[in-house]
Design a protein around this motif. Structure first.
Motif, short mmCIF file in Angstrom:
data_model
loop_
_atom_site.label_atom_id
_atom_site.label_comp_id
_atom_site.label_asym_id
_atom_site.label_seq_id
_atom_site.Cartn_x
_atom_site.Cartn_y
_atom_site.Cartn_z
N VAL A 1 4.32 -17.12 28.78
CA VAL A 1 4.53 -17.28 27.33
C VAL A 1 5.28 -16.06 26.81
CG1 VAL A 1 3.41 -17.40 25.08
CG2 VAL A 1 2.46 -18.70 26.98
N LEU A 2 6.43 -16.32 26.18
CA LEU A 2 7.18 -15.27 25.49
C LEU A 2 7.41 -15.73 24.06
CD1 LEU A 2 8.74 -12.62 25.42
CD2 LEU A 2 10.77 -13.87 26.22
N ASP A 3 6.72 -15.10 23.11
CA ASP A 3 6.80 -15.48 21.70
C ASP A 3 7.25 -14.28 20.89
OD1 ASP A 3 6.48 -16.40 19.11
OD2 ASP A 3 4.64 -17.50 19.56
N LEU A 4 8.49 -14.32 20.41
CA LEU A 4 9.07 -13.24 19.60
C LEU A 4 9.43 -13.75 18.22
CD1 LEU A 4 11.47 -11.73 22.30
CD2 LEU A 4 9.09 -11.13 21.85
N TYR A 5 8.84 -14.83 17.79
CA TYR A 5 9.22 -15.51 16.56
C TYR A 5 9.15 -14.60 15.34
CZ TYR A 5 9.42 -19.24 13.07
OH TYR A 5 9.79 -20.04 12.01
N LYS A 6 10.14 -14.70 14.52
CA LYS A 6 10.21 -14.04 13.21
C LYS A 6 10.13 -12.52 13.32
CE LYS A 6 9.11 -15.35 8.48
NZ LYS A 6 8.25 -16.15 7.58
N ASN A 7 11.12 -11.95 14.00
CA ASN A 7 11.35 -10.51 14.02
C ASN A 7 12.81 -10.27 13.66
OD1 ASN A 7 9.01 -8.71 15.17
ND2 ASN A 7 8.88 -10.64 16.29
N ASN A 8 13.34 -9.14 14.05
CA ASN A 8 14.75 -8.83 13.78
C ASN A 8 15.49 -8.48 15.07
OD1 ASN A 8 14.90 -9.00 10.80
ND2 ASN A 8 13.41 -7.33 10.88
N PHE A 9 15.06 -9.08 16.18
CA PHE A 9 15.76 -8.85 17.43
C PHE A 9 17.20 -9.38 17.31
CE2 PHE A 9 11.33 -8.99 19.04
CZ PHE A 9 11.29 -7.72 19.61
#
Length: 964
Positions: free
Chosen positions: A611-619
């Motif tokens: 699982v890779l969850d980076l939702y809603k950042n500024n990457f």
């Protein structure tokens, strides 16, 4: 001559020649290696070493478990799994269980003339059981359990007349159990729990096994075995019997009346679970329940109580009555057991029933009780003070009931190691003075009790505590700093989640055992994190107010971390380029923070990541090429960032296990790569709100998870599976720590964003909205029969809507608005009876809107912007319509809100029988019985999982029908 007899005679001749040749060899070579004392050294014989190499040759050994079995290693007694006699050097034991082996079982084992123990369990051998086992007359212990052996059980096995132990359990046999087993007259241990499609046509062969001490036939149908109790009772040496799941409820006459008063059964252990037995079975149970009985398992049946004679079994130590349908008063249940059984009973499991009433003072009669499990019932009132005075009590579980009132001050008198009080209406705690007497307690679970508002200071007095669970306990306070220094490196599990605990983040650098679990989620912790212990296996700090960077990840060198959830915080900065330290990591959730910059190349070292969850950042920037090395990924949510570049083709080429792929709301451009069609397991595809161009790939019908119903079975215990819940269990000293990570993803649903969690695995959705896609909808897209949500809105698509779109009968959501579609609305859409949300506005559609319950039930605004459309529900009349107003088809108005009845209909579609079958495969007996249903749906809470809730109603409906 019968083939079996010929085979056995041939192999016996071969064996005689082999043994004779060996003795001649010994004579020539001077006694086979005698030392000065005349004792053979503990070194294997060349002949037997060669036999083992021949046995290995055809095997499939993907894990290299037999890597020590090499021709250049002359002493086979040192090989893994091999044991030799210290004096003769002969191979006597071969234990290669759970080695993940497969392939053919070679008859070279016959050359191991002195083999007395063989265990091939927990492998993947295929085919039938080799007939040459019938010639292994010296073998005293044979185990083949938990392989994938297929076919019937060979009748030649009945020639193994010297066998003492035979275990063929947990295989995939089918057909009739050979009556030739009756020839194995020396058997003492027989286990045939094959969990296959085996049955017994005639059980009388069992009477020949007069030396039998243990018998297991779990999963074998005994439905036709009238008088099986007579046969079992004739086995005077039998002390252990397991008939779990043997369809005993279908037996018409299980015993003869002569046994009712003349039974001399020697059975000490009796397992009868999972047989759908009713209380009428107690008549035939009586002959098997003498005062020798020590363990009795009646779990997972349909019993409504127990008979009085069970209270007079003066040797009974363990009684399991879990998961029955008993709606009785618990004090009465205890009274029935209050004979001499109350003096010997050490374990009582009455969990997952419908018991009512209090845990009364009668419990004090059970002075030998060590383990008391009454969780998941309807018990109420107060918990008797007497329970805490039981002198032998080690574990008590009264969780998930309706007990009320204050926790007794007598709890301080308990000697229990583990105390479970969670999910009750208990409130408050005794004083610190009383709780400090709990010097024995190692585990205490008061989840969802009312312990607040202050943080319970008594916790710090429990010096032997290793597991503490006080989540959702209405605590609104700061944690004393000394709390974190209470336990010297022994804490294995800490769950303080879902409270309102505030204050600076704690120092997490110590006080945790290897593989520990910490869950501080859903609180009000704040401040930065500087030190985190590398011994943690699960760290959940989500939904707090932590801030600062996450460079502490670089300090977790050589750690145990498997699950890291830092989502819904205020973390800033970059993801540090040191992730190679986290080689065991399976879940990385950094969603809903303010992290920025590019993803580091070291993310490619997370080979175990699922699982890779980076939702809603500024990457930002392009996805690193190294990410393609994370081939174990099942869920990748990169939505709501500033990623750019083309959608990488390696996603489809390398990440073949993805079931969720979310790239929405980024800056991806270019065309949709055809390689995404390689993702056969994909159930959620969200490419919306990007700058994608080109056409929709016609190969999307290769996404077979969306084409057909495919529900996966639950994972085995103590394993990870992204399609269910993440479970971490680290055991030690007889008990375990457990926590979980549940997949979740934010998805646009019916025009609004919604977070799906436990229902995510039921969702099958495609969203390509808000891009620059052109061309027509490929007709292949309509092959996605299992799709329930399709959003292609806000693009530049044109042409006609595919005529066969109506065959997508499971669609709940369909949004084709704000495109350039022309022509009429296909008449096949009248078949889409489950539509709950439809938007076809602002296109160039024309003609009459097809008539159906669903299409006329939507607001006219769902069709506006199509000047050529006519007929209800729009106001424009079609040519030839009568002057009188055409009434709307009766149906429910959908509007913007959700209509859970449509989800209900989804599970009652035309091919409902097929769906139900698939669903049973997925959920199995876990959901059929009340036990499994309460566990499985225990976590349903609120709007975000309304799909999940309707599944629960569906299962309940099927259960009612099943028992009508």
């Amino acid at each position: 001559m019968h083939p079996c007899v010929f085979t056995i005679l041939s192999l016996m001749m071969l064996r005689l020649v082999t043994v004779y040749g060996y003795h001649q060899l010994v004579a020539v070579e001077g006694g086979g290696g005698d030392d000065t004392n005349g004792v053979i050294r503990n070194k294997c014989l060349d002949m037997e070493r060669h036999a083992l190499l021949l046995f290995k040759a055809p095997l499939q050994d993907p894990d290299g478990s037999l890597s020590t079995w090499r021709p250049d290693e002359h002493d086979c007694c040192q090989w893994k799994g091999v044991t030799c006699n210290n004096q003769t050097g002969h191979v006597t034991e071969l234990d290669i269980s759970d080695y993940n082996l497969g392939g053919e079982i070679s008859q070279s084992l016959l050359n191991l003339s002195y083999l007395n123990f063989l265990d091939l369990s927990y492998n993947s051998f295929g085919g039938t059981i080799p007939t040459f086992f019938g010639s292994m007359t010296r073998l005293t212990d044979l185990k083949l359990n938990s392989n994938n052996l297929n076919g019937t059980i060979p009748r030649c096995i009945g020639s193994l007349t010297e066998l003492r132990h035979l275990d063929l359990s947990a295989n995939s046999f089918y057909g009739i159990i050979p009556p030739e087993f009756g020839n194995l007259t020396n058997l003492q241990y027989l286990y045939l729990g094959v969990v296959g499609r085996c049955r017994v046509e005639n059980l009388h062969w069992l009477s020949s096994l007069s030396h039998l001490q243990q018998l297991g036939m779990d999963g074998i149908s005994l439905a036709k075995q009238n008088h099986w109790v007579d046969v079992i009772s004739s086995l005077q040496s039998l002390s252990w019997l397991s008939l779990d799941g043997c369809e005993l409820s279908q037996v018409m006459y299980p015993y003869s009346s002569s046994f009712l008063n003349s039974s001399s059964s020697s059975i000490e252990v009796l397992y009868l679970g999972n047989n759908s037995l009713t209380s009428s079975m107690y008549r035939w149970l009586f002959p098997l329940t003498t005062n020798k009985l020590q363990i009795l398992d009646l779990s997972s049946n349909m019993l409504d109580g127990i008979p009085k004679y069970l209270g007079n079994l003066c040797s009974l130590e363990s009684l399991s009555f879990a998961n029955n349908s008993a709606v009785v008063k618990f004090p009465g249940f205890l009274y029935t057991l209050s004979g001499c059984t109350s003096l010997t009973l050490q374990e009582l499991d009455a969990s997952y029933n419908q018991f009512i009433g209090p845990l009364s003072d009668d419990i004090q009669k059970f002075s030998s009780l060590r383990h008391l499990w009454v969780s998941h019932n309807h018990l109420n009132g107060i918990i008797s003070d007497k329970v805490w005075e039981l002198p032998m009590l080690e574990e008590i579980d009264v969780s998930s009931n309706s007990f009320r009132g204050a926790i007794s001050k007598n709890i301080g008198k308990s000697k229990a190691f583990e105390i479970y009080l969670s999910e009750n209406q208990l409130q408050g705690v005794p004083s610190t003075d009383h709780m400090s007497n709990l010097s024995y307690v190692q585990l205490i679970d008061m989840n969802s009790c009312n312990l607040g508002p202050h943080f319970p200071k008594w916790v710090q007095t429990l010096r032997n505590l290793t597991r503490l669970h006080i989540a959702n306990s209405k605590i609104s306070d700061k944690i004393p700093m000394e709390f974190w220094d209470t336990w010297p490196s022994q804490l294995r599990y800490l769950n303080l989640s879902s409270n309102n605990i505030s204050g600076e983040g704690p120092d997490l650098s110590s006080n945790f055992d290897n593989g520990s679990v910490m869950d501080l989620s859903s609180n009000s912790f704040s401040g930065p994190l500087s030190n985190v212990s590398s011994t943690l296996a699960l760290l959940n700090l989500s939904r707090n107010k932590f801030n600062g960077g996450i460079s502490f990840l670089c300090q977790m060198v050589g750690g145990f971390l498997e699950v890291l959830d830092l989502s819904h915080n205020l973390f800033t900065g970059k993801l540090p380029d040191c992730l190679w330290h986290l080689k065991l990591l399976k879940v990385l959730n950094l969603g809903h923070n303010n992290l920025s910059r590019r993803l580091p190349p070291s993310i490619g070292y997370l080979r175990e990541l699922e699982v890779l969850d980076l939702y809603k950042n500024n990457f930002s920037g392009e996805l690193p090429l190294s990410l393609k090395n994370c081939t174990s990924l099942n869920l990748m949510n990169l939505g709501a960032n500033k990623f750019s570049g083309n959608v990488p083709v390696w996603i489809g080429e390398n990440l073949w296990g993805l079931y969720v792929l979310i790239l929405r709301s980024n800056n991806f451009f270019g065309t949709i790569p055809l390689q995404l069609c390689y993702l056969e397991n994909l159930q959620v595809l969200d490419l919306s709100m990007n700058n994608l161009q080109g056409t929709i790939p016609s190969c999307l019908n290769n996404l077979t998870s969306m084409v057909r119903e495919r529900f996966l079975p639950p994972p085995p215990p103590n394993t990870y599976s992204i399609l269910t819940n993440w479970i971490i269990k680290k055991s030690g000293n007889g008990y375990s720590n457990s926590s979980e990570y549940v997949d979740h993803a934010t998805i646009e649903w019916q025009g609004d964003e919604r977070e799906f969690s436990r229902s995510l695995r039921l969702l099958k959705s495609i969203d390509m909205s808000s891009n620059n896609l052109t061309g027509q909808i490929p007709y292949e897209l309509t092959d996605l029969y299992d799709l329930i949500a399709l959003n292609l809105s806000k693009n530049s698509l044109l042409g006609k809507i595919p005529l066969k779109i109506g065959q997508m009968k499971k669609l709940l959501v369909l949004d084709l608005s704000k495109n350039f579609f022309s022509g009429g609305i296909p008449s096949s859409m009248s078949q889409m009876s489950l539509l709950n949300y439809l938007d076809m506005s602002f296109n160039n559609l024309s003609g009459r809107i097809p008539t159906s319950t669903q299409l006329q039930s939507f607001e006219p605004s769902r069709y506006e912007g199509n000047a050529g459309l006519c007929g209800p529900p729009v106001s424009k009349k079609c040519p030839g319509d009568e002057e009188s107003e055409v009434p709307l088809v009766i149906g429910k108005s959908k509007g913007e809100g959700e209509d859970v009845d449509e989800v209900w209909n989804w599970f009652h579609i035309g091919e409902g029988c097929g769906f139900a079958t698939g669903f049973w495969i997925a959920c199995g007996a876990l959901l059929v019985n009340s036990h499994g249903r309460r566990v499985f749906f225990h976590f349903y809470d609120g709007v975000e999982d309304w799909v999940y809730g309707k599944v629960a109603l569906f299962i309940e409906d099927l259960r009612r029908v099943a028992y009508m």
